[in-house]
Write a protein that holds these residues in place. Sequence first.
Motif, short mmCIF file in Angstrom:
data_model
loop_
_atom_site.label_atom_id
_atom_site.label_comp_id
_atom_site.label_asym_id
_atom_site.label_seq_id
_atom_site.Cartn_x
_atom_site.Cartn_y
_atom_site.Cartn_z
N ASP A 24 0.85 -1.25 -0.14
CA ASP A 24 0.03 -0.01 0.03
C ASP A 24 0.81 1.32 -0.12
OD1 ASP A 24 -2.45 -1.43 -0.02
OD2 ASP A 24 -2.76 -1.34 2.07
N GLN A 27 2.22 1.85 -3.47
CA GLN A 27 1.03 2.21 -4.45
C GLN A 27 0.78 3.56 -3.92
OE1 GLN A 27 -0.34 0.95 -6.78
NE2 GLN A 27 0.35 -0.97 -6.94
N ASP A 28 0.83 4.11 -2.78
CA ASP A 28 0.31 5.28 -2.39
C ASP A 28 1.61 6.10 -3.01
OD1 ASP A 28 -1.85 4.64 -1.35
OD2 ASP A 28 -1.24 4.77 0.85
N ALA A 30 3.80 6.06 -5.29
CA ALA A 30 4.07 6.11 -6.63
C ALA A 30 3.10 5.41 -7.77
CB ALA A 30 5.38 5.90 -6.89
N GLY A 31 1.92 4.94 -7.15
CA GLY A 31 1.12 4.13 -7.96
C GLY A 31 1.81 2.82 -8.40
N GLY A 32 2.62 2.29 -7.61
CA GLY A 32 3.52 1.04 -7.69
C GLY A 32 4.59 1.15 -8.66
N ARG A 33 5.05 2.57 -9.21
CA ARG A 33 6.18 2.62 -9.73
C ARG A 33 7.50 2.78 -9.12
NH1 ARG A 33 2.33 5.66 -11.91
NH2 ARG A 33 3.29 7.66 -10.95
N GLU A 85 7.40 -1.61 -12.72
CA GLU A 85 5.86 -1.40 -12.35
C GLU A 85 5.37 -2.60 -11.42
OE1 GLU A 85 2.48 0.96 -12.68
OE2 GLU A 85 4.25 1.37 -13.74
#
Length: 149
Positions: A24, A27-28, A30-33, A85
Amino acid sequence: MFSGRSALNLDAKGRLAIPTRHRDALQDAAGGRAVLTHHPYDNCLSLYPEQQWNDIARQVASLSDADPAVRYLKRRFLGQAVELEMDGNGRYLIPVELRELVGLEKRAMLVGQIHRFEVWSESAWQAEQDKYGQLDHAAMPESVQKLAF
């Protein structure tokens, strides 16, 4: 943000599953990047959320190329960086070149460093632990000795 360590397995394709407790936050952040690169000093990889990477990469890139050691650092740290990603199962595919660079095969250690992770091969992590064993407080830099743990 990222702390603790986790012993993990890479799958047959070289994918590393991030522990649920960190997914999480990635994800928060960098959007998972993320960006994965060779650690500048140790025989491991550094995994940065994209924004953290952008900040440190700008700092490193701004250093003068006049010094051969700086050029080496840029080649090692910036030149080997790859964008990743996170897939739908919370995994990052570790490129073969980076896995070979640090001897990462089946077993890995993911070590949180607050703003990034270190990714070690299990054997390199154990060798690092054996090498340093117990830290000698008197041998630490003065800036560390002043900390109250």
